[in-house]
Scaffold this motif. Structure first.
Motif, short mmCIF file in Angstrom:
data_model
loop_
_atom_site.label_atom_id
_atom_site.label_comp_id
_atom_site.label_asym_id
_atom_site.label_seq_id
_atom_site.Cartn_x
_atom_site.Cartn_y
_atom_site.Cartn_z
N PRO A 187 0.83 -1.31 0.12
CA PRO A 187 -0.01 -0.07 -0.09
C PRO A 187 0.82 1.28 -0.11
CG PRO A 187 -0.35 -1.18 2.15
CD PRO A 187 0.60 -2.15 1.17
N ALA A 188 1.99 1.16 0.68
CA ALA A 188 2.91 2.48 0.85
C ALA A 188 3.14 2.85 -0.81
CB ALA A 188 4.17 2.15 1.87
N TYR A 189 3.87 1.54 -1.43
CA TYR A 189 4.36 1.97 -2.56
C TYR A 189 3.26 2.34 -3.55
CZ TYR A 189 6.93 1.09 -6.91
OH TYR A 189 7.53 1.09 -8.13
N LEU A 190 1.93 1.78 -3.59
CA LEU A 190 0.92 2.15 -4.47
C LEU A 190 0.61 3.52 -4.17
CD1 LEU A 190 -0.89 0.85 -6.46
CD2 LEU A 190 -2.72 0.42 -4.64
N ILE A 191 0.61 3.92 -3.04
CA ILE A 191 0.40 5.39 -2.86
C ILE A 191 1.47 6.18 -3.23
CG2 ILE A 191 0.23 7.44 -1.03
CD1 ILE A 191 -1.18 5.01 0.59
N PHE A 192 2.68 5.91 -3.09
CA PHE A 192 3.87 6.79 -3.78
C PHE A 192 4.02 6.53 -5.16
CE2 PHE A 192 8.17 6.29 -5.60
CZ PHE A 192 8.66 7.62 -5.40
N LEU A 193 3.55 5.47 -5.77
CA LEU A 193 3.65 5.30 -7.10
C LEU A 193 2.50 6.10 -8.02
CD1 LEU A 193 4.71 4.00 -9.93
CD2 LEU A 193 3.32 1.93 -9.32
N THR A 194 1.18 6.14 -7.29
CA THR A 194 0.00 6.87 -7.86
C THR A 194 0.53 8.60 -7.90
OG1 THR A 194 -1.61 5.42 -7.11
CG2 THR A 194 -2.35 7.40 -7.30
N TYR A 195 1.27 8.83 -6.77
CA TYR A 195 1.67 10.36 -6.64
C TYR A 195 2.47 10.58 -7.84
CZ TYR A 195 3.92 14.31 -5.40
OH TYR A 195 4.78 15.58 -5.43
N MET A 196 3.47 9.53 -7.91
CA MET A 196 4.51 9.90 -8.89
C MET A 196 4.05 9.90 -10.41
SD MET A 196 7.39 10.87 -7.30
CE MET A 196 8.25 10.70 -8.62
N ASP A 199 11.42 6.48 -20.53
CA ASP A 199 10.17 6.41 -19.77
C ASP A 199 9.41 5.13 -19.80
OD1 ASP A 199 9.41 7.03 -22.44
OD2 ASP A 199 7.42 7.58 -22.01
N LYS A 200 9.71 4.53 -20.94
CA LYS A 200 9.17 3.13 -20.90
C LYS A 200 9.97 2.00 -19.93
CE LYS A 200 6.35 4.64 -23.95
NZ LYS A 200 6.22 5.95 -23.52
N ILE A 201 11.20 2.21 -19.87
CA ILE A 201 12.00 1.39 -18.94
C ILE A 201 11.62 1.89 -17.55
CG2 ILE A 201 14.31 1.18 -18.23
CD1 ILE A 201 15.40 1.22 -21.09
N ILE A 202 11.34 3.04 -17.43
CA ILE A 202 11.06 3.46 -15.98
C ILE A 202 9.66 2.74 -15.59
CG2 ILE A 202 10.39 5.30 -14.45
CD1 ILE A 202 12.28 6.97 -16.02
N HIS A 203 8.70 2.91 -16.61
CA HIS A 203 7.40 2.19 -16.27
C HIS A 203 7.40 0.58 -16.09
CE1 HIS A 203 3.82 4.92 -17.04
NE2 HIS A 203 4.68 5.43 -17.55
N LEU A 204 8.59 0.02 -17.05
CA LEU A 204 8.53 -1.46 -16.78
C LEU A 204 9.19 -1.57 -15.45
CD1 LEU A 204 9.86 -3.71 -19.55
CD2 LEU A 204 11.10 -3.76 -17.43
N SER A 205 10.02 -0.77 -14.96
CA SER A 205 10.87 -1.19 -13.78
C SER A 205 9.84 -0.91 -12.31
CB SER A 205 12.18 -0.56 -13.29
OG SER A 205 11.99 1.10 -13.53
N ILE A 206 9.27 0.13 -12.56
CA ILE A 206 8.21 0.45 -11.39
C ILE A 206 7.20 -0.34 -11.22
CG2 ILE A 206 8.90 2.89 -11.00
CD1 ILE A 206 6.60 3.75 -12.65
N PHE A 207 6.64 -0.86 -12.26
CA PHE A 207 5.69 -1.94 -12.43
C PHE A 207 6.02 -3.49 -12.15
CE2 PHE A 207 3.05 1.41 -13.73
CZ PHE A 207 1.61 1.00 -13.56
N ALA A 208 7.25 -3.72 -12.33
CA ALA A 208 7.83 -4.72 -11.93
C ALA A 208 8.03 -4.90 -10.58
CB ALA A 208 9.35 -5.03 -12.57
N PHE A 209 8.32 -3.92 -9.85
CA PHE A 209 8.25 -3.91 -8.20
C PHE A 209 6.86 -3.79 -7.75
CE2 PHE A 209 9.02 -1.58 -4.15
CZ PHE A 209 9.59 -2.67 -3.63
N LEU A 210 6.03 -3.06 -8.47
CA LEU A 210 4.61 -3.22 -8.27
C LEU A 210 3.97 -4.55 -8.09
CD1 LEU A 210 1.98 -1.64 -7.17
CD2 LEU A 210 1.47 -1.37 -9.55
N GLY A 211 4.35 -5.32 -9.08
CA GLY A 211 3.69 -6.52 -9.34
C GLY A 211 4.27 -7.53 -8.45
#
Length: 110
Positions: free
Chosen positions: A5-14, A33-45
């Motif tokens: 939940p903490a990461y989800l809140i942070f990610l939504t803000y970013m 930006d696509k590599i950034i999306h890939l990496s932040i969603f890898a951690f989210l998953g």
């Protein structure tokens, strides 16, 4: 586990904060930006599966897709310097797949 939940809140803000003009740095290149999306969603998953270990693959991808699509739509309608991009959603899904693979490998090893 409070990481998800903490990461989800942070990610939504970013993802929804006002966009600013990107400065040129030595590591910047087209498509970063696509590599950034890939990496932040890898951690989210990965975090999603750590928090909900019994989550089915279908629900996992539905949740990720709805979240990614929602943030892209909000970026477009908020008119704050960001825009909707289908390739971002694709990068989100690929990244979350990598997060799922990482989770499964970690689960087997530990």
């Amino acid at each position: 586990m409070l990481v998800f939940p903490a990461y989800l809140i942070f990610l939504t803000y970013m993802l929804l904060k006002p966009g600013v003009e990107n400065q040129e740095y030595w590591f910047m290149f087209q498509g970063i930006d696509k590599i950034i999306h890939l990496s932040i969603f890898a951690f989210l998953g990965f975090c999603l599966l750590m928090s909900f270990q019994k989550l089915s693959v279908v629900y996992f991808f539905v949740i990720i897709f709805i979240y990614g699509l929602s943030t892209e739509i909000l970026q477009e309608v908020m008119h704050m310097g960001r825009s909707f991009e289908l390739l971002d959603i694709l990068a989100d899904l690929v990244g979350s797949s990598l997060g799922m693979i990482t989770y499964k490998i970690a689960l087997k090893r530990f």
